[in-house]
Design a protein around this motif. Sequence first.
Motif, PDB file in Angstrom:
ATOM      1  N   GLY A  84     -10.096 -31.507  40.112  1.00 29.70           N
ATOM      2  CA  GLY A  84      -9.672 -30.480  39.167  1.00 29.70           C
ATOM      3  C   GLY A  84      -9.524 -29.089  39.740  1.00 29.70           C
ATOM      4  O   GLY A  84      -9.346 -28.118  38.984  1.00 29.70           O
ATOM      5  N   PHE A  85      -9.571 -28.941  41.069  1.00 35.78           N
ATOM      6  CA  PHE A  85      -9.324 -27.645  41.692  1.00 35.78           C
ATOM      7  C   PHE A  85      -7.823 -27.360  41.678  1.00 35.78           C
ATOM      8  O   PHE A  85      -7.009 -28.270  41.804  1.00 35.78           O
ATOM      9  CB  PHE A  85      -9.843 -27.625  43.126  1.00 35.78           C
ATOM     10  N   HIS A  86      -7.472 -26.090  41.551  1.00 35.43           N
ATOM     11  CA  HIS A  86      -6.068 -25.691  41.476  1.00 35.43           C
ATOM     12  C   HIS A  86      -5.609 -25.154  42.834  1.00 35.43           C
ATOM     13  O   HIS A  86      -6.269 -24.314  43.436  1.00 35.43           O
ATOM     14  CB  HIS A  86      -5.874 -24.628  40.403  1.00 35.43           C
ATOM     15  N   LEU A  87      -4.456 -25.627  43.283  1.00 32.23           N
ATOM     16  CA  LEU A  87      -3.901 -25.204  44.563  1.00 32.23           C
ATOM     17  C   LEU A  87      -3.234 -23.847  44.421  1.00 32.23           C
ATOM     18  O   LEU A  87      -2.373 -23.648  43.561  1.00 32.23           O
ATOM     19  CB  LEU A  87      -2.895 -26.240  45.059  1.00 32.23           C
ATOM     20  N   LEU A  88      -3.638 -22.905  45.279  1.00 28.71           N
ATOM     21  CA  LEU A  88      -3.055 -21.568  45.318  1.00 28.71           C
ATOM     22  C   LEU A  88      -2.140 -21.432  46.524  1.00 28.71           C
ATOM     23  O   LEU A  88      -2.263 -22.184  47.491  1.00 28.71           O
ATOM     24  CB  LEU A  88      -4.159 -20.505  45.412  1.00 28.71           C
ATOM     25  N   SER A  89      -1.261 -20.461  46.479  1.00 26.85           N
ATOM     26  CA  SER A  89      -0.436 -20.108  47.624  1.00 26.85           C
ATOM     27  C   SER A  89      -0.820 -18.708  48.083  1.00 26.85           C
ATOM     28  O   SER A  89      -0.961 -17.789  47.257  1.00 26.85           O
ATOM     29  CB  SER A  89       1.050 -20.146  47.263  1.00 26.85           C
ATOM     30  N   GLU A  90      -0.999 -18.535  49.387  1.00 28.38           N
ATOM     31  CA  GLU A  90      -1.285 -17.205  49.909  1.00 28.38           C
ATOM     32  C   GLU A  90      -0.081 -16.271  49.753  1.00 28.38           C
ATOM     33  O   GLU A  90      -0.225 -15.052  49.880  1.00 28.38           O
ATOM     34  CB  GLU A  90      -1.676 -17.299  51.386  1.00 28.38           C
ATOM     35  N   ASN A  91       1.103 -16.822  49.495  1.00 29.07           N
ATOM     36  CA  ASN A  91       2.320 -16.018  49.384  1.00 29.07           C
ATOM     37  C   ASN A  91       2.601 -15.546  47.962  1.00 29.07           C
ATOM     38  O   ASN A  91       3.607 -14.873  47.723  1.00 29.07           O
ATOM     39  CB  ASN A  91       3.521 -16.825  49.892  1.00 29.07           C
ATOM     40  N   TYR A 102     -10.527 -23.246  42.624  1.00 27.78           N
ATOM     41  CA  TYR A 102      -9.271 -23.001  43.327  1.00 27.78           C
ATOM     42  C   TYR A 102      -9.412 -23.325  44.817  1.00 27.78           C
ATOM     43  O   TYR A 102     -10.509 -23.382  45.348  1.00 27.78           O
ATOM     44  CB  TYR A 102      -8.870 -21.534  43.170  1.00 27.78           C
ATOM     45  N   PHE A 103      -8.256 -23.471  45.488  1.00 29.77           N
ATOM     46  CA  PHE A 103      -8.247 -23.604  46.944  1.00 29.77           C
ATOM     47  C   PHE A 103      -6.852 -23.321  47.476  1.00 29.77           C
ATOM     48  O   PHE A 103      -5.861 -23.336  46.747  1.00 29.77           O
ATOM     49  CB  PHE A 103      -8.710 -24.999  47.381  1.00 29.77           C
ATOM     50  N   PHE A 104      -6.790 -23.044  48.789  1.00 31.11           N
ATOM     51  CA  PHE A 104      -5.516 -22.923  49.482  1.00 31.11           C
ATOM     52  C   PHE A 104      -5.690 -23.442  50.899  1.00 31.11           C
ATOM     53  O   PHE A 104      -6.812 -23.585  51.396  1.00 31.11           O
ATOM     54  CB  PHE A 104      -5.008 -21.475  49.491  1.00 31.11           C
ATOM     55  N   MET A 108      -1.885 -26.260  57.501  1.00 27.78           N
ATOM     56  CA  MET A 108      -2.247 -27.668  57.264  1.00 27.78           C
ATOM     57  C   MET A 108      -3.515 -28.081  58.011  1.00 27.78           C
ATOM     58  O   MET A 108      -3.827 -29.264  58.089  1.00 27.78           O
ATOM     59  CB  MET A 108      -1.097 -28.612  57.652  1.00 27.78           C
ATOM     60  N   SER A 109      -4.271 -27.112  58.560  1.00 27.23           N
ATOM     61  CA  SER A 109      -5.472 -27.463  59.311  1.00 27.23           C
ATOM     62  C   SER A 109      -6.655 -26.564  58.974  1.00 27.23           C
ATOM     63  O   SER A 109      -7.722 -26.708  59.555  1.00 27.23           O
ATOM     64  CB  SER A 109      -5.198 -27.384  60.816  1.00 27.23           C
ATOM     65  N   CYS A 110      -6.474 -25.640  58.047  1.00 27.25           N
ATOM     66  CA  CYS A 110      -7.518 -24.720  57.602  1.00 27.25           C
ATOM     67  C   CYS A 110      -7.496 -24.701  56.084  1.00 27.25           C
ATOM     68  O   CYS A 110      -6.419 -24.728  55.472  1.00 27.25           O
ATOM     69  CB  CYS A 110      -7.274 -23.323  58.179  1.00 27.25           C
ATOM     70  N   LEU A 111      -8.670 -24.664  55.463  1.00 27.21           N
ATOM     71  CA  LEU A 111      -8.752 -24.745  54.002  1.00 27.21           C
ATOM     72  C   LEU A 111      -9.875 -23.850  53.502  1.00 27.21           C
ATOM     73  O   LEU A 111     -10.963 -23.819  54.093  1.00 27.21           O
ATOM     74  CB  LEU A 111      -8.983 -26.194  53.567  1.00 27.21           C
ATOM     75  N   VAL A 112      -9.626 -23.124  52.416  1.00 29.57           N
ATOM     76  CA  VAL A 112     -10.639 -22.338  51.717  1.00 29.57           C
ATOM     77  C   VAL A 112     -10.631 -22.762  50.257  1.00 29.57           C
ATOM     78  O   VAL A 112      -9.574 -22.757  49.616  1.00 29.57           O
ATOM     79  CB  VAL A 112     -10.383 -20.824  51.837  1.00 29.57           C
ATOM     80  N   ALA A 113     -11.795 -23.152  49.735  1.00 27.92           N
ATOM     81  CA  ALA A 113     -11.921 -23.555  48.331  1.00 27.92           C
ATOM     82  C   ALA A 113     -13.069 -22.770  47.706  1.00 27.92           C
ATOM     83  O   ALA A 113     -14.054 -22.448  48.384  1.00 27.92           O
ATOM     84  CB  ALA A 113     -12.171 -25.059  48.214  1.00 27.92           C
ATOM     85  N   PHE A 114     -12.968 -22.487  46.405  1.00 34.33           N
ATOM     86  CA  PHE A 114     -14.018 -21.719  45.749  1.00 34.33           C
ATOM     87  C   PHE A 114     -14.045 -22.006  44.250  1.00 34.33           C
ATOM     88  O   PHE A 114     -13.042 -22.411  43.653  1.00 34.33           O
ATOM     89  CB  PHE A 114     -13.837 -20.215  46.001  1.00 34.33           C
TER      90      PHE A 114
END
Length: 517
Positions: A84-91, A102-104, A108-114
């Motif tokens: 149920g986490f929502h994907l964000l875009s840094e752009n 949330y997470f972004f 394709m090799s680094c991930l931050v979720a909160f």
Amino acid sequence: MAAIARLPLTHSLPTILNHTRLLPQRRLSFPTYLNRSPFRSFSAVSSGSDSNASIVGDLLDYLNESWTQFHATAEAKRQLLAAGFHLLSENEDWNLKPGGRYFFTRNMSCLVAFAVGDKYVPGNGFHAIAAHTDSPCLKLKPKSASSKSGYLMVNVQTYGGGLWHTWFDRDLSVAGRAIVRASDGNFVHRLVKVKRPLLRVPTLAIHLDRTVNSEGFKPNLETQLVPLLATKQDETSAESKDKNVSPFSKDAHHPLLMQILSDDLECKPEDIVSLELNICDTQPSCLGGANNEFIFSGRLDNLASSFCALRALIDSCASSESLSTEHGIRMIALFDNEEVGSDSCQGAGAPTMFQAMRRIVSSLGNAQVTECTFDRAIRKSFLVSADMAHGVHPNFADKHEENHRPQLHKGLVIKHNANQRYATSGITSFLFKEVAKLHGLPIQDFVVRNDMGCGSTIGPILASGVGIRTVDCGIAQLSMHSVREICGTDDIDIAYRHFKAFYRSFSSVDRKLTVDD
């Protein structure tokens, strides 16, 4: 026979029989997951489950899926979306809300979720766990095609500080990321993984190297650590395939390799316009030891930490009540390129995590954000730098300082170094131990000998970035940086529970400590 049915279909009958011999022949006093097959075929993870018995089996699934940093990030993304986490875009702009998850991803090799606590107010802190997705390995050179003595060879680069002699005589293959031309003319990122044994680096027979056992095996990494792909094709066969090769790969990669990759990607060889491939060991991660008390696997450093952090975050937010009393923000950050110093766009040396923190504070604060809101948040924050630790080796116990010899199955290891190779301080060590004490979890300490060099982690990099309180810790293991590593099953369960306890209890523990700066 039930255990055999759960094995991947790619294994032959002799392989299956060899693995079933690892199964316990008597009833054990270990958790139920140890009565499973030594390795499991990939299956969906029940993200909301608090069942400790499943965590080791789910780690095996994660390891077997995650041959590369790209695959590890993709699998983490899949699990977060399922939870149920929502994907964000840094752009794009972020519209965050208390109680949201949330997470972004980056590269394709680094991930931050909160996950934001329901009671969050601007200036409250972050409770973060950071780990890394990369491991020492061999990587294809931009021009990998070569031939020697009638064989097609694949030229590679060494990545990180691997125990390279362990890569000889292993059943190897390739996996990673490709950029493929789509039918509409656009370009898309695709993951590729050739699961069958494709490559091998053969050792020299002892008859031709009589001193190898007495003087050691010291291969030249440029000329002798070169995987064998196939026997050399005749020129007519090679030329017939050249016409279907992308201009980028012509004379760069063997047409035979490009055909295998295109088959896996289900595209034409000429549509592959870029490759970023790792050499990977094809042997599955599995349980081992007489009582199945060990995990035998590649990439435990540091996917074991990444997985435990990921699951702890997901499960700590799983129930509707879990964030209702939370005043802070729970976070994980999984970085690439730690094994080579972290100095990359997707590494811990980039400001990825702290830029995200600023954006989170700004988005959640609205008009309440002042010039010092982010600074106050950092002062209240705490970071756990999670990277695997050196367990005491039974045959080389003298390599450890005699009072700091971490053991497998004895809990997370807090790493200390007076020269700041680790970011642990007296205060951060105390706070992390208090979380363990509150939940009845074991804890260990590690200090390197004064006459030996000390490795480092992303902890000091992140701690010095904005002055965030940091503790360095890890799961004890053996054979670090080998193609096959070892850790204890109990420690995976303990690390998962410790990280989950950190998310749920750190705020109350931190409030009890008065520090006069």
